[in-house]
Design an enzyme around this catalytic site. Structure first.
Site, PDB file in Angstrom:
ATOM      1  N   GLU A   1      -4.837  -4.152  -1.677  1.00  0.00           N
ATOM      2  CA  GLU A   1      -6.288  -3.970  -1.528  1.00  0.00           C
ATOM      3  C   GLU A   1      -6.604  -2.670  -0.784  1.00  0.00           C
ATOM      4  O   GLU A   1      -7.739  -2.203  -0.790  1.00  0.00           O
ATOM      5  CB  GLU A   1      -6.938  -5.177  -0.824  1.00  0.00           C
ATOM      6  CG  GLU A   1      -6.541  -5.397   0.628  1.00  0.00           C
ATOM      7  CD  GLU A   1      -5.224  -6.146   0.786  1.00  0.00           C
ATOM      8  OE1 GLU A   1      -4.345  -6.058  -0.097  1.00  0.00           O
ATOM      9  OE2 GLU A   1      -5.075  -6.800   1.833  1.00  0.00           O
TER      10      GLU A   1
ATOM     11  N   SER B   1       5.453  -6.885   3.453  1.00  0.00           N
ATOM     12  CA  SER B   1       6.038  -7.194   4.763  1.00  0.00           C
ATOM     13  C   SER B   1       6.848  -8.491   4.687  1.00  0.00           C
ATOM     14  O   SER B   1       6.624  -9.333   3.814  1.00  0.00           O
ATOM     15  CB  SER B   1       4.912  -7.344   5.785  1.00  0.00           C
ATOM     16  OG  SER B   1       4.047  -8.389   5.362  1.00  0.00           O
TER      17      SER B   1
ATOM     18  N   LYS C   1      -1.020  -7.134  -9.222  1.00  0.00           N
ATOM     19  CA  LYS C   1      -1.994  -7.253  -8.120  1.00  0.00           C
ATOM     20  C   LYS C   1      -1.679  -6.128  -7.130  1.00  0.00           C
ATOM     21  O   LYS C   1      -0.751  -6.224  -6.324  1.00  0.00           O
ATOM     22  CB  LYS C   1      -1.838  -8.631  -7.458  1.00  0.00           C
ATOM     23  CG  LYS C   1      -3.074  -9.183  -6.770  1.00  0.00           C
ATOM     24  CD  LYS C   1      -3.625  -8.338  -5.652  1.00  0.00           C
ATOM     25  CE  LYS C   1      -2.883  -8.441  -4.360  1.00  0.00           C
ATOM     26  NZ  LYS C   1      -3.318  -7.467  -3.336  1.00  0.00           N
TER      27      LYS C   1
ATOM     28  N   CYS D   1       9.882   1.631   3.477  1.00  0.00           N
ATOM     29  CA  CYS D   1      10.846   0.600   3.884  1.00  0.00           C
ATOM     30  C   CYS D   1      12.236   1.170   4.034  1.00  0.00           C
ATOM     31  O   CYS D   1      13.125   0.492   4.500  1.00  0.00           O
ATOM     32  CB  CYS D   1      10.845  -0.538   2.873  1.00  0.00           C
ATOM     33  SG  CYS D   1      11.449   0.008   1.281  1.00  0.00           S
TER      34      CYS D   1
ATOM     35  N   GLU E   1       9.611  -3.823  13.174  1.00  0.00           N
ATOM     36  CA  GLU E   1       9.209  -2.790  12.224  1.00  0.00           C
ATOM     37  C   GLU E   1       7.864  -2.234  12.681  1.00  0.00           C
ATOM     38  O   GLU E   1       6.872  -2.966  12.752  1.00  0.00           O
ATOM     39  CB  GLU E   1       9.050  -3.369  10.813  1.00  0.00           C
ATOM     40  CG  GLU E   1       8.672  -2.287   9.814  1.00  0.00           C
ATOM     41  CD  GLU E   1       8.503  -2.815   8.383  1.00  0.00           C
ATOM     42  OE1 GLU E   1       7.867  -3.864   8.207  1.00  0.00           O
ATOM     43  OE2 GLU E   1       8.997  -2.145   7.460  1.00  0.00           O
TER      44      GLU E   1
ATOM     45  N   PHE F   1       0.819  -1.226   0.000  1.00  0.00           N
ATOM     46  CA  PHE F   1       0.000   0.000   0.000  1.00  0.00           C
ATOM     47  C   PHE F   1       0.846   1.267   0.000  1.00  0.00           C
ATOM     48  O   PHE F   1       0.380   2.329  -0.397  1.00  0.00           O
ATOM     49  CB  PHE F   1      -0.929   0.026   1.231  1.00  0.00           C
ATOM     50  CG  PHE F   1      -0.232   0.441   2.508  1.00  0.00           C
ATOM     51  CD1 PHE F   1      -0.027   1.787   2.801  1.00  0.00           C
ATOM     52  CD2 PHE F   1       0.254  -0.500   3.412  1.00  0.00           C
ATOM     53  CE1 PHE F   1       0.645   2.188   3.954  1.00  0.00           C
ATOM     54  CE2 PHE F   1       0.933  -0.122   4.560  1.00  0.00           C
ATOM     55  CZ  PHE F   1       1.121   1.223   4.827  1.00  0.00           C
TER      56      PHE F   1
END
Ligand code: NAD
Length: 491
Positions: free
Chosen positions: A183, A233, A180, A287, A382, A156
């Site tokens: 979402e 992740s 893909k 990240c 994280e 995301f």
């Protein structure tokens, strides 16, 4: 950000399959804006049947695209670039609406994506592989060949930039590409898909499969999907990598991070804004964000500077929102836990919100925790928010020991004016990307992007020259057209 255009009704996000915009048949997923807290979109997740139909169309399109010369494929990518530049404001606004980052940050992400696109555009002039007469009358030649249908699963936090790490390169080398999107941020995909459609991408060459875990698994398992790139992740990266490689597929899966900044007493105070900007940029949801400062010796004046800049951030103007309400709750809890574990709160961002019509969004202010203990949650996990943990260290060796003890390995920076110290950190830090007086050491093209250890599963990097071999096979052709006049061991 208050003036970002909101759609008059939720955008229904579709699949792009075989050149058509289609609805999917799985469960309904709603999409909320982190800035305003309201529903901005929805879609039905792609089931394995939807994936089956979409991949069949991509497979049909493949032979023609594979046989299109690189220079012709590149022409479409040139048009794609023009459209992205023309529509930059519109796309940045959508990225901010669904992701929560500032419009300037959204633009920077698209520009970085365009830089990768420009790298792909250069392949037509640079990637001629090579041919050589290896023996009298015998020639060896390298040819780069695409793989077929490939899939890319994205997170995301960069709805446009992360997909743009792979779309231009995978397509330019001749693959049919299935994306893909996350979402949580499916709206941007509609704009990027329309841009490629307008650029003239042939039907089925570029596809979008909206969905979540079920869609990802259907793509990995599909026999005609030859390679999978993943960014997200570490937990999911590992699972995706294992699933794909168990099926004998190639996979490059980039995972999470816990990045360190080693702050030395001689660090130039004027450059320390880079540390504040690193942990507050994109509200810490990147990240490459600084998560831990390893403070070596007396660095109080530098920390004061970092604190001052963090305190000056205005939510909704200088710093964006957090992706979901659940993530805000998680971050508040992680800060509470750090305090229970003995940390001192230098800057407390809990319970802060933006003003005006952004009040209903998902917010947390910059937070700095001092005297964090190595091994505690704030030092090792994280958190993915604007939270900076400071660990006090006696010397550089201790700082490097802490940096080396983490499972992740994305980035590490050092702030110093001493070249020998910088060189030692570059050699000894266990991270794939090193910065010297740079808070976010993202390599610019043509240098490639990628971490090590639990920040990346698979070989090579996701951008730059190293990504080419991931998206292609190298065929070796050895040719002889006439009888050799003399003989050697090759006959
Ligand atoms: P995520 O792992 O939750 O989701 C990433 C993608 O995986 C999404 O498309 C999602 O739909 C899909 N997914 C989620 N659960 C799945 C499952 N069980 N099986 C298969 N697919 C699944 O990540 P996120 O929250 O969207 O993004 C944030 C994470 O991404 C952070 O950890 C961040 O560090 C990482 N990230 C890493 C890089 C990098 O370059 N290393 C870049 C950007 C983000």
């Amino acid at each position: 950000m208050e003036d970002i255009q909101r759609p008059s009704e939720p955008v229904n996000c579709k699949n792009f399959a075989g050149g058509d915009w289609l609805s999917q048949s799985g469960k309904n997923i709603d999409v909320y804006s982190p800035l305003f807290g309201d529903k901005i979109g929805n879609f039905k997740s792609s089931t394995s049947d939807d994936v089956e139909k979409l991949v069949a169309k991509a497979s049909q399109a493949y032979p023609l695209w594979r046989d299109t010369p690189l220079k012709e494929r590149t022409q479409i990518m040139f048009r794609f670039r023009e459209i992205l530049i023309r529509d930059m404001d519109k796309i940045s606004s959508i990225v901010s609406l669904e992701n929560g980052k500032t419009v300037a940050e959204s633009k920077a992400g698209i520009l970085k994506g365009i830089e990768v696109l420009e790298f792909a555009l250069s392949l037509q002039n640079l990637d001629s592989m090579g041919t050589m007469e290896v023996s009298r009358g015998v020639q060896c030649e390298y040819r780069r060949e695409p793989l077929g249908v490939v899939a890319s699963i994205t997170p995301f936090n960069f709805p446009a930039m992360v997909p743009m790490w792979t779309i231009p390169i995978a397509l330019t080398v001749g693959n049919c590409y299935v994306w893909k999107p996350s979402e949580k941020t499916p709206l941007t995909s509609q704009y990027l898909g329309k841009a490629l459609e307008e650029a003239g991408i042939p039907k089925g060459v570029f596809s979008i499969a909206q969905g979540d875990r079920e869609t990802v698994e259907a793509l990995i398992d599909h026999k005609d999907v030859k390679a999978i790139s993943f960014v997200g992740s570490t937990k999911v990266a590992k699972a995706v990598y294992q699933r794909a490689t168990n099926l004998g597929k190639r996979c490059l899966a980039l995972g999470g991070a816990k990045n360190h900044i080693i702050l030395m007493p001689d660090a130039d105070i004027n450059l320390c804004y880079g540390i504040s900007d690193s942990f507050t940029g994109c509200a810490g949801q990147r990240c490459m964000a600084a998560a831990v400062v390893l403070a070596v010796g007396d660095v109080d004046k530098q920390i004061e500077e970092i604190k001052k800049r963090a305190n000056s951030m205005v939510l909704g103007k200088d710093m964006g929102a957090i992706i979901t309400k659940e993530q805000v709750d998680f971050l508040q809890g992680a800060i509470d836990q750090a305090v229970k574990d003995g940390a001192t709160l230098l800057v407390d961002g809990r319970n802060q919100t933006a003003d005006g019509n952004l009040k209903q969004g998902y917010w947390i202010g910059p937070t700095i925790l001092d005297n964090v203990k190595p091994g505690s949650q704030a030092a090792t996990h994280e958190l993915f928010g604007p939270v900076l943990a400071i660990i006090r260290c006696k010397n550089l060796s201790e700082a490097l020991e802490i940096e080396n003890s983490i499972d992740y390995g994305n980035a590490c920076s050092v702030f110093t004016q001493n070249g020998a110290v910088a060189e030692r950190v570059a050699r000894e830090a266990r991270a794939g990307m090193i910065g010297v007086n740079i808070g976010v050491p993202v390599p610019r093209e043509p240098f490639s992007f990628g971490g090590i250890n639990d920040s990346k599963f698979g070989h090579g990097d996701i951008t730059g020259a190293h990504s080419l071999d991931f998206w292609s096979n190298i065929k070796k052709v050895t040719k002889k057209w006439e009888l050799q006049k003399d003989t050697n061991w090759m006959g």
